[in-house]
Design a protein around this motif. Structure first.
Motif, PDB file in Angstrom:
ATOM      1  N   LYS A  35     -10.290  47.914 -35.962  1.00  0.00           N
ATOM      2  CA  LYS A  35     -10.657  46.272 -35.570  1.00  0.00           C
ATOM      3  C   LYS A  35     -11.771  46.321 -34.677  1.00  0.00           C
ATOM      4  O   LYS A  35     -12.079  46.635 -33.866  1.00  0.00           O
ATOM      5  N   GLY A  36     -13.201  45.709 -35.591  1.00  0.00           N
ATOM      6  CA  GLY A  36     -13.978  45.213 -34.476  1.00  0.00           C
ATOM      7  C   GLY A  36     -15.272  46.738 -34.521  1.00  0.00           C
ATOM      8  O   GLY A  36     -16.147  46.822 -34.410  1.00  0.00           O
ATOM      9  N   SER A  37     -14.801  46.928 -36.017  1.00  0.00           N
ATOM     10  CA  SER A  37     -15.629  48.780 -36.235  1.00  0.00           C
ATOM     11  C   SER A  37     -16.990  47.985 -37.528  1.00  0.00           C
ATOM     12  O   SER A  37     -17.687  48.120 -37.883  1.00  0.00           O
ATOM     13  N   VAL A  38     -16.687  46.708 -37.545  1.00  0.00           N
ATOM     14  CA  VAL A  38     -17.587  45.659 -38.605  1.00  0.00           C
ATOM     15  C   VAL A  38     -18.773  44.871 -37.507  1.00  0.00           C
ATOM     16  O   VAL A  38     -18.178  44.500 -36.414  1.00  0.00           O
ATOM     17  N   ALA A  39     -19.585  44.652 -36.702  1.00  0.00           N
ATOM     18  CA  ALA A  39     -20.905  44.021 -36.007  1.00  0.00           C
ATOM     19  C   ALA A  39     -21.596  42.999 -36.429  1.00  0.00           C
ATOM     20  O   ALA A  39     -21.892  43.233 -37.269  1.00  0.00           O
ATOM     21  N   LEU A  40     -20.960  42.476 -36.223  1.00  0.00           N
ATOM     22  CA  LEU A  40     -22.114  40.684 -36.603  1.00  0.00           C
ATOM     23  C   LEU A  40     -21.700  39.656 -35.708  1.00  0.00           C
ATOM     24  O   LEU A  40     -21.438  39.796 -34.749  1.00  0.00           O
ATOM     25  N   THR A  41     -23.042  38.954 -35.551  1.00  0.00           N
ATOM     26  CA  THR A  41     -22.628  37.334 -35.358  1.00  0.00           C
ATOM     27  C   THR A  41     -22.192  36.295 -35.287  1.00  0.00           C
ATOM     28  O   THR A  41     -23.393  36.356 -36.255  1.00  0.00           O
ATOM     29  N   PRO A  42     -21.223  35.976 -35.599  1.00  0.00           N
ATOM     30  CA  PRO A  42     -20.659  34.391 -35.772  1.00  0.00           C
ATOM     31  C   PRO A  42     -21.399  33.457 -35.857  1.00  0.00           C
ATOM     32  O   PRO A  42     -21.799  33.232 -34.696  1.00  0.00           O
ATOM     33  N   ALA A  43     -21.379  32.396 -36.690  1.00  0.00           N
ATOM     34  CA  ALA A  43     -22.185  31.477 -36.588  1.00  0.00           C
ATOM     35  C   ALA A  43     -21.039  30.233 -35.126  1.00  0.00           C
ATOM     36  O   ALA A  43     -22.443  29.689 -35.164  1.00  0.00           O
TER      37      ALA A  43
END
Length: 275
Positions: A35-43
């Motif tokens: 969990k949390g291994s992908v870094a993105l900024t959600p819309a």
């Protein structure tokens, strides 16, 4: 000492009663990976916003966004959300034409059995391909259909799809295909005898046949080499991170497991027709 032994015994009973290795859940999907291994900024903060054109049985199980808790593409989105550290997948139902024309806004990506094409790439971006699908032929069970008859049949297609393009540009039936705005109206027309066959992605017609209670069957397919991809808003800043997530889900066979669990029928077993 006796008191300590009693406490240890109680702790052992509690531990035995607790579920071993209980899975993290998003909807009805048991999600994996860090969990949390992908870094993105959600819309939209706190959630993964995913667009789809409903209905899509097997891929999205439910007729409304609120009702959907599992399905192949829903659980794929759930896996990505989990790995991005998000606990919620917000499903947004949109019009197909607007989706593939890049006219929808404020979402992270779309999963809607969307074939990757050069024409669509002019207005949207696509992920690494995650699923292969050709063009299948759905007919009423028992109807005699073979490759030689196809050009003379009344064919139904959904507008703005690769299936519609294939029928018009390559199959070229003697009577132009009847074009429908969505798959439910096309399948209803097939049931009513207004068309002889309905044509769209093999994976989609296999799901429809499975849901029809024996009314429909997939009688053949045309090899087109199509692949589905997640659709991104043009120039999405999250594209690289999401591509990496999908590639990881392919490599660890999560996507394979989801397709086996949720999708009915084996596309490779369907006879291949020639246009």
């Amino acid at each position: 000492m006796k008191k300590m032994l009693m406490m240890l015994a109680v702790a052992a009973v509690v531990a035995a009663a607790a579920p071993a290795g209980a899975a993290d859940m998003v909807g009805n999907c048991a999600v994996t990976g860090a969990k949390g291994s992908v870094a993105l900024t959600p819309a939209v903060a706190g959630q993964l916003t995913v667009e789809v054109n409903l209905p899509a049985p097997g891929f999205w199980n439910g007729d409304t966004p609120e009702a959907i808790k599992d399905g192949f593409e829903y659980c794929l989105a759930a896996e990505i959300a989990h790995r991005a550290g998000l606990d919620k997948v917000a499903v947004v139902n949109v019009a197909w034409d607007a989706l593939v024309a890049g006219q929808t806004k404020n979402f992270d990506f779309a999963l809607s059995q969307i074939s990757i094409t050069d024409e669509r790439k002019k207005v949207v971006d696509f992920s690494t391909p995650y699923f292969a699908s050709d063009i299948g032929i759905l007919a009423k069970k028992g109807m005699a259909v073979d490759s030689g008859k196809m050009k003379s049949l009344r064919i139904g297609v959904q507008q703005a799809t690769t299936g519609a393009d294939f029928v018009d540009q390559q199959l070229k039936p003697s009577t132009p295909a009847k074009v429908f705005p969505d798959t439910p109206s096309m399948f209803t027309a097939l049931q009513a005898g207004q068309i002889d066959v309905a044509m769209t992605d093999t994976a989609i017609v296999l799901q429809q046949a499975a849901a029809s209670g024996g009314l429909f069957e997939v009688v053949g397919q045309y090899t087109t080499g199509e692949s589905y991809g997640a659709l991104y808003p043009k120039g999405s800043a999250n594209e690289a991170a999401l591509n990496k997530a999908i590639e990881t889900l392919i490599a660890d066979r999560t996507i394979k497991a989801l397709s086996t669990k949720y999708l009915d029928g084996d596309p490779s077993a369907i006879p291949k027709f020639k246009p």
